[in-house]
Design an enzyme around this catalytic site. Structure first.
Site, PDB file in Angstrom:
ATOM      1  N   GLU A  60      51.830  65.152  48.617  1.00  0.00           N
ATOM      2  CA  GLU A  60      52.097  66.017  47.751  1.00  0.00           C
ATOM      3  C   GLU A  60      52.120  67.382  48.673  1.00  0.00           C
ATOM      4  OE1 GLU A  60      49.496  63.953  47.143  1.00  0.00           O
ATOM      5  OE2 GLU A  60      50.069  63.337  44.886  1.00  0.00           O
ATOM      6  N   HIS A 127      42.071  63.444  36.518  1.00  0.00           N
ATOM      7  CA  HIS A 127      43.327  63.698  35.527  1.00  0.00           C
ATOM      8  C   HIS A 127      43.110  64.180  34.146  1.00  0.00           C
ATOM      9  CE1 HIS A 127      43.538  59.800  38.223  1.00  0.00           C
ATOM     10  NE2 HIS A 127      44.510  59.943  37.916  1.00  0.00           N
TER      11      HIS A 127
END
Lengths: 326, 340
Positions: A60, A127
């Site tokens: 990321e 999530h």
């Protein structure tokens, strides 16, 4: 004309911008061949080729860092975080590199970081998060949280065209929710960053909210109407910058305000709104500023736990009744 | 045999080191001496006089690395320097006045007073300002290289960092991504053996930074970072390799930090014999000796060069000292794009 889903609207916006401007490209994990974990970028590889739809390693920080580098050379990258939760891995590049370049040496960083956020999909602690406030607290960034299909498309286009880094929080629960399907205009439209939208007019009290909580507010408002409580619902759409005028206007109109968000409580956006309202509209208030937020816990997995965690219509009904009676 | 088909490390073994022409060697000497003099003034004069506040980090003893790696880049190549790479700024054409005004927090500095010391950038000069989170420039350099690839340009990126930065996750993510995408980047490490006070053996368990290159599937090379001609040679091969579309190279320059981490650090944790050893390997004196031996410059020519450098810096200091500070309200400017 066919109805468009929220997820398709984001894709349409990206695709149209890629057609409009050769400098726009997409990079992220599984965005190419697979079309993205949520299929937001499905079909873009076939349409624009692998030079402009780039599958990356699971990195990321390097995804955002590479986006910054490409932006410095005049490109317009759209970096996807597979889940907003993973944006923490890129926090440094976003908050220290991207956010401060223009201020330090005049180098604008026109990147978009897309972050699928939010709960109510049984995603558990990693999530389901709503990490917007880390970025709202970073001068130099812009932060948007569209709640409708129209806004999802209009705001992704504005984000791509914006000369500064924009963090685009797209709510996963809304992706394919039939309720938010709508017919979109066929013309090239944008939604300005920093402008709120009034979703419901009312006179008894105001709910200021954003993201998927807009629908919790609207459902509660419909219920409260039966009791003669006429609720106004303001959807912020952008958090940084946010529409200060619209916030003050609705508070001055109804004199009672509920601040509602899916994010946790301490340091949530409601705190900032409460401060602004008390500083600038204190004399108009006829009751305490009330917050409805998730509790200060991680987002739990098990359905009864997650249901407890997420702000619900019943929470809004209770608080609205109390405030109305105040 | 050419650099387009053989990786730079193998090429070096096959061909032996190349040397830059005399003109380039003299330019290299000039810039190394200019860096040494400029940083001496900054650290030992202006800082001690209180004319520069905040942190001051210099690259004394490491001048060969930025100068040797950047001297023969093209103007349209991009440099991502780190905090001991003053040579990169001078070679790219940032003026002494802009640099000195930057250190003194003036409005005419590279960041108009918004940031300090070596935190300078200029898109006009294709210089990317690094940030204090060292190693963050590695993914950024990768993205710059990616943009060149996407646009079919034969430009390259020179990305610099120290040994300490190689312990950071960004460094590894960036190197891996650059390798996977074959981005035209030369990664150049100044291994000066200390990260602030932490010696190398507490920074990494491998002996050399370049040992990590095979883990990313890219060529790695170790050079004597105090031999500017060796740095130039390795850089040229890596630049050629990147320009030819073969991807990144990791060059490790072994050197030594001849100061503390910053101007306030006396480096009492460094054994004195290390300073003595590396003092004898000073990159500037080495090049001077070699140039004099080969009659490329005379002793008096070196003195003349030094005098010219000193007076140029005197002039720039005099101007920068009179430059205005930013207006306090400038604090609020340029957070976001503003219509001019």
């Amino acid at each position: 004309m066919a109805l468009t889903t929220y997820v398709d609207a984001i894709r349409q916006g990206i695709s149209e911008e890629m057609e409009r401007d050769d400098n726009v490209f997409v990079l992220g994990e599984d965005v190419g061949i697979y079309g993205g974990a949520f299929k937001v970028t499905a079909g873009l590889l076939e349409k624009f080729g692998e030079t402009r739809v780039i599958d990356t390693p699971i990195s990321e920080s390097a995804i955002v860092g590479a986006a910054i580098g490409a932006a410095l050379m005049g490109l317009r990258p759209i970096a996807e975080m597979q889940f907003a939760d993973f944006i923490s891995c890129a926090f440094d590049q976003i908050t220290n590199f991207a956010a401060k370049c223009r201020y330090r040496w005049g180098a604008g960083i026109p990147i978009v970081v897309r972050a699928p956020s939010g709960g109510n999909i049984h995603g558990g602690p990693f999530h389901s998060q709503n990490p917007e406030m880390h970025f709202v607290h970073t001068p130099g960034l812009k932060v948007v949280c569209p709640s409708t299909t129209y806004d999802a498309k209009g705001l992704i286009k504005s984000a791509i065209r914006d000369p500064d880094p924009v963090i685009y929080f797209e709510h996963k629960f809304l992706y394919r929710w039939p309720r938010v399907k709508e017919e979109l205009p066929s013309d090239d439209y944008t939604v300005p960053i920093g402008k709120a939208a009034l979703r419901r007019k009312g006179s008894s009290l105001s709910i200021i909210t954003y993201g998927a909580m807009v629908y919790v507010a609207l459902d509660a408002a419909a219920e409260l109407q039966k009791e003669g409580i006429d609720v106004e619902v303001l959807d912020l759409r952008s958090l940084l910058p946010f529409d200060r005028e619209a916030v003050l206007e609705t508070v001055k109109k109804t004199s009672k305000v509920i601040l509602l968000h899916e994010d946790t409580r301490i340091g949530g956006f409601a705190g900032e709104l409460a401060a602004v309202i008390s500083e600038e509209a204190f004399d108009y208030l006829d009751g305490p500023i009330r917050r409805i937020t998730a509790p200060d816990t991680p987002v739990p997995f098990s359905p009864p736990l997650e249901e407890f965690f997420l702000p619900k219509v019943s929470d809004v009904l209770r608080v609205a009744r109390e405030l109305h009676a105040y | 045999m050419n650099a387009k088909t053989v990786d730079p490390h193998t090429l070096a073994k096959l061909q032996g080191p190349a040397l830059p022409p005399r003109e380039t060697q003299l330019k290299i000497l000039y810039y190394m001496k200019q860096v040494r003099e400029l940083e001496s003034r900054i650290e030992r004069k202006l800082y001690r006089q209180g004319k520069i506040v905040g942190g001051v980090y210099v690259g004394r003893g490491q001048e060969a690395i930025a100068v040797g790696s950047c001297i023969d880049l093209r103007a349209d190549d991009v440099v991502c320097p780190s905090h001991r790479d003053m040579g990169a700024f001078l070679i790219r054409g940032m003026s002494l006045r802009t640099i000195l005004a930057q250190y003194m927090g003036r409005k005419t500095g590279a960041t108009k007073g918004k940031d300090s010391n070596m935190h300078m950038g200029s898109l006009e000069h294709n210089l990317i300002a690094f940030i204090s989170m060292l190693g963050d420039n590695v993914p950024v350099a990768t993205g710059i290289g990616l943009s060149f690839k996407m646009r079919g340009q034969d430009r390259v990126v020179m990305c610099s960092f120290g040994d300490g930065a190689t312990s950071r996750g960004d460094w590894h993510e960036g190197l891996n991504m650059a390798a996977v995408m074959k981005c035209p980047v030369v990664f150049i490490c100044n291994n000066n053996q200390y990260a602030y006070s932490t010696p190398l053996e507490r920074q990494m368990a491998v002996e050399n930074v370049a040992d990590r290159a095979p883990a990313y599937g890219i060529p790695g090379e170790i050079v004597d970072g105090n031999d500017v001609l060796a740095v130039w040679d390795a850089s040229q091969r890596a630049i050629e390799w990147a320009r030819g579309g073969h991807g990144p190279t990791l060059i490790e320059c072994k050197t030594f930090r001849m100061t503390g981490h910053s101007a306030h650090d006396d480096a009492g944790y460094v054994p004195p014999e290390l300073f003595e050893f590396w003092e004898s390997r000073d990159p500037i004196r080495r090049l001077e000796r070699s140039l004099v031996q080969q009659n490329m410059i005379s002793e008096s020519g070196i003195v003349e060069m030094q005098n010219r450098i000193s007076s140029e810096i005197d002039e720039a200091i005099a101007i920068a000292e009179k430059d205005p500070y930013p207006d306090p309200e400038d604090c609020l400017r340029d957070v976001y794009f503003e219509e001019q």
